[in-house]
Each structure stands twice: as C-alpha cells, then as structure tokens.
Design a protein around this motif. Structure first.
Motif, PDB file in Angstrom:
ATOM      1  N   UNK A   2       0.810  -0.749  -0.265  1.00 18.43           N
ATOM      2  CA  UNK A   2       0.528   0.343  -0.148  1.00 18.43           C
ATOM      3  C   UNK A   2       0.789   1.411  -0.259  1.00 18.43           C
ATOM      4  N   UNK A   3       0.623   1.977  -1.420  1.00 15.70           N
ATOM      5  CA  UNK A   3       1.248   3.273  -1.161  1.00 15.70           C
ATOM      6  C   UNK A   3       0.878   4.891  -0.925  1.00 15.70           C
ATOM      7  N   UNK A   4       0.389   5.344  -1.508  1.00 19.41           N
ATOM      8  CA  UNK A   4      -0.240   6.532  -1.243  1.00 19.41           C
ATOM      9  C   UNK A   4      -1.715   6.208  -1.018  1.00 19.41           C
ATOM     10  N   UNK A   5      -2.128   5.465  -0.476  1.00 19.26           N
ATOM     11  CA  UNK A   5      -3.363   4.474  -0.897  1.00 19.26           C
ATOM     12  C   UNK A   5      -3.484   3.304  -2.095  1.00 19.26           C
ATOM     13  N   UNK A   6      -3.066   3.472  -2.919  1.00 15.66           N
ATOM     14  CA  UNK A   6      -3.086   2.504  -4.235  1.00 15.66           C
ATOM     15  C   UNK A   6      -2.372   1.141  -3.165  1.00 15.66           C
ATOM     16  N   UNK A   7      -3.524   0.195  -4.178  1.00 17.26           N
ATOM     17  CA  UNK A   7      -2.571  -1.333  -3.300  1.00 17.26           C
ATOM     18  C   UNK A   7      -2.260  -1.997  -4.414  1.00 17.26           C
ATOM     19  N   UNK A   8      -0.889  -3.304  -4.761  1.00 15.36           N
ATOM     20  CA  UNK A   8      -0.380  -4.227  -5.401  1.00 15.36           C
ATOM     21  C   UNK A   8       0.218  -4.869  -4.373  1.00 15.36           C
ATOM     22  N   UNK A   9       0.508  -5.992  -5.566  1.00 14.36           N
ATOM     23  CA  UNK A   9       0.708  -6.692  -4.835  1.00 14.36           C
ATOM     24  C   UNK A   9       2.623  -7.191  -5.577  1.00 14.36           C
ATOM     25  N   UNK A  10       3.735  -7.795  -4.663  1.00 13.99           N
ATOM     26  CA  UNK A  10       4.526  -7.735  -5.052  1.00 13.99           C
ATOM     27  C   UNK A  10       4.631  -9.120  -6.194  1.00 13.99           C
ATOM     28  N   UNK A  11       3.810  -9.796  -5.963  1.00 11.08           N
ATOM     29  CA  UNK A  11       4.023 -10.769  -7.099  1.00 11.08           C
ATOM     30  C   UNK A  11       3.409 -10.337  -8.697  1.00 11.08           C
ATOM     31  N   UNK A  12       2.595  -9.096  -8.648  1.00 12.72           N
ATOM     32  CA  UNK A  12       1.971  -8.559  -9.837  1.00 12.72           C
ATOM     33  C   UNK A  12       2.695  -7.801 -10.703  1.00 12.72           C
ATOM     34  N   UNK A  13       3.583  -7.069  -9.910  1.00 11.42           N
ATOM     35  CA  UNK A  13       4.496  -6.126 -10.007  1.00 11.42           C
ATOM     36  C   UNK A  13       5.853  -6.833 -10.600  1.00 11.42           C
ATOM     37  N   UNK A  14       6.196  -7.824 -10.209  1.00 11.22           N
ATOM     38  CA  UNK A  14       7.505  -9.066 -10.665  1.00 11.22           C
ATOM     39  C   UNK A  14       7.137  -8.997 -11.490  1.00 11.22           C
ATOM     40  N   UNK A  15       5.513  -9.975 -11.702  1.00  7.17           N
ATOM     41  CA  UNK A  15       5.200 -10.419 -12.872  1.00  7.17           C
ATOM     42  C   UNK A  15       5.276  -9.358 -14.388  1.00  7.17           C
ATOM     43  N   UNK A  16       4.912  -8.609 -14.159  1.00  8.29           N
ATOM     44  CA  UNK A  16       5.239  -6.969 -15.332  1.00  8.29           C
ATOM     45  C   UNK A  16       6.336  -6.369 -15.606  1.00  8.29           C
ATOM     46  N   UNK A  17       7.177  -6.918 -14.153  1.00  8.89           N
ATOM     47  CA  UNK A  17       8.592  -6.711 -14.561  1.00  8.89           C
ATOM     48  C   UNK A  17       9.073  -7.482 -15.722  1.00  8.89           C
ATOM     49  N   UNK A  18       8.604  -9.409 -15.249  1.00  7.54           N
ATOM     50  CA  UNK A  18       9.823 -10.008 -16.429  1.00  7.54           C
ATOM     51  C   UNK A  18       9.379  -9.885 -17.179  1.00  7.54           C
ATOM     52  N   UNK A  19       7.703  -9.636 -17.413  1.00 10.57           N
ATOM     53  CA  UNK A  19       6.958  -9.748 -18.648  1.00 10.57           C
ATOM     54  C   UNK A  19       8.243  -9.104 -20.404  1.00 10.57           C
ATOM     55  N   UNK A  20       8.434  -7.843 -19.605  1.00 12.62           N
ATOM     56  CA  UNK A  20       9.582  -6.963 -19.835  1.00 12.62           C
ATOM     57  C   UNK A  20      10.449  -7.573 -21.533  1.00 12.62           C
ATOM     58  N   UNK A  21      10.496  -7.473 -22.244  1.00 12.23           N
ATOM     59  CA  UNK A  21      11.368  -7.860 -23.084  1.00 12.23           C
ATOM     60  C   UNK A  21      12.993  -7.554 -22.767  1.00 12.23           C
ATOM     61  N   UNK A  22      13.698  -8.307 -22.622  1.00 10.12           N
ATOM     62  CA  UNK A  22      15.755  -8.342 -22.684  1.00 10.12           C
ATOM     63  C   UNK A  22      15.750  -8.793 -20.938  1.00 10.12           C
ATOM     64  N   UNK A  23      14.120  -8.642 -20.310  1.00 10.29           N
ATOM     65  CA  UNK A  23      14.535  -8.096 -19.003  1.00 10.29           C
ATOM     66  C   UNK A  23      15.013  -9.974 -18.455  1.00 10.29           C
ATOM     67  N   UNK A  24      15.959 -10.152 -18.137  1.00  7.53           N
ATOM     68  CA  UNK A  24      15.616 -11.711 -18.077  1.00  7.53           C
ATOM     69  C   UNK A  24      15.427 -12.663 -16.332  1.00  7.53           C
ATOM     70  N   UNK A  25      15.962 -11.468 -15.388  1.00  5.89           N
ATOM     71  CA  UNK A  25      15.195 -11.277 -14.330  1.00  5.89           C
ATOM     72  C   UNK A  25      14.831 -10.827 -14.278  1.00  5.89           C
ATOM     73  N   UNK A  26      14.155 -10.923 -13.059  1.00  2.00           N
ATOM     74  CA  UNK A  26      14.149  -8.865 -11.594  1.00  2.00           C
ATOM     75  C   UNK A  26      12.846  -9.680 -11.010  1.00  2.00           C
ATOM     76  N   UNK A  27      13.175  -8.354 -10.218  1.00  2.00           N
ATOM     77  CA  UNK A  27      12.658  -9.018  -8.629  1.00  2.00           C
ATOM     78  C   UNK A  27      11.846  -6.957  -8.122  1.00  2.00           C
ATOM     79  N   UNK A  28      11.001  -6.940  -7.481  1.00  2.00           N
ATOM     80  CA  UNK A  28      11.106  -5.940  -6.998  1.00  2.00           C
ATOM     81  C   UNK A  28      11.195  -5.917  -5.866  1.00  2.00           C
ATOM     82  N   UNK A  29      11.629  -4.724  -4.889  1.00  2.00           N
ATOM     83  CA  UNK A  29      11.545  -5.143  -3.340  1.00  2.00           C
ATOM     84  C   UNK A  29      11.419  -4.200  -2.796  1.00  2.00           C
ATOM     85  N   UNK A  30      11.028  -3.868  -1.074  1.00  5.37           N
ATOM     86  CA  UNK A  30      10.712  -3.043  -0.893  1.00  5.37           C
ATOM     87  C   UNK A  30      11.444  -2.770   0.356  1.00  5.37           C
TER      88      UNK A  30
END
Length: 125
Positions: A2-30
C-alpha cells in the motif's frame, strides 16, 4: 503493498517486470524505511542492453506511477535458491551489498530490520 492509498502485490509487479522484453530476471523489493521516509520500491534486474528508462517506460503501461521502482539496480543474477525462489534473506543480502556505497548508517538500519524480522519469525513459530 500500500503506497499513497493505492494497493498492488509484489507478485503482480514482478510479473510485469519479467514480461519486459530483454529482462532475463527481475524482482521488486521494499527497502527498510523509518516512519519519516516515504515508501519507495526498488527493483533488481538482470538484463543486457537495457536502460533504466526503457524498463520504466515499459512498466508505465501497466503499473501506477507510485509503484515504479526507483532506483533500478542491474545485477548479474538474482540469488535464487535450488527451487528457483528468492528468499527474503538473499534479497536483503543483495540489497545490503548495494547499500555499502551509501555508508554505515543505512546498513545499520538494514541490519536492525533483518534482526527484527528474524526475531518476529522466530517468536511466531
């Protein structure tokens, strides 16, 4: 998350990051924050020939701006275990190596956070 009253999940963010062409691996971190700091996500990315701005541009299509990682850290690999998972401890270790360039105070804050997490896990079992 929860940031600024908005919600998402780390799993969703990681999914979006790893869908980017040329990204071999990636992970969000708080990273650890104290009560006076704004929560800011960071990301560790394994990608050759890709700039931070290109990653941010791709993420903007799917991710609210408050969840965009700042900064993005390019690494050779992510410390996955034998089953392919990233443990909190391994990503904290990777993050603490990054913090070495920022001084001892921040590393002490991170170490205190790690100790609190370990104690909370130990006490809850």
């Amino acid at each position: 998350i929860n940031i600024g009253g908005k919600r998402t999940s780390i799993a969703e963010l990681n999914y979006r990051l790893n869908q980017i062409i040329k990204v071999e691996d990636g992970a969000f971190f708080v990273p650890t924050q104290n009560e006076y700091e704004h929560k800011r996500l960071t990301a560790f990315v394994v990608a050759n020939n890709l700039r931070e701005e290109e990653i941010l541009q791709a993420l903007r299509q799917y991710v609210d701006p408050v969840f965009l990682p700042r900064p993005i850290h390019f690494v050779d690999h992510l410390p996955r275990n034998s089953s392919g998972k990233l443990t909190r401890e391994s990503i904290l270790e990777t993050f603490s190596q990054y913090l070495l360039s920022f001084g001892v105070t921040r590393i002490n804050q991170l170490q205190n956070h790690i100790n609190r997490q370990a104690n909370a896990t130990f006490c809850s079992n």
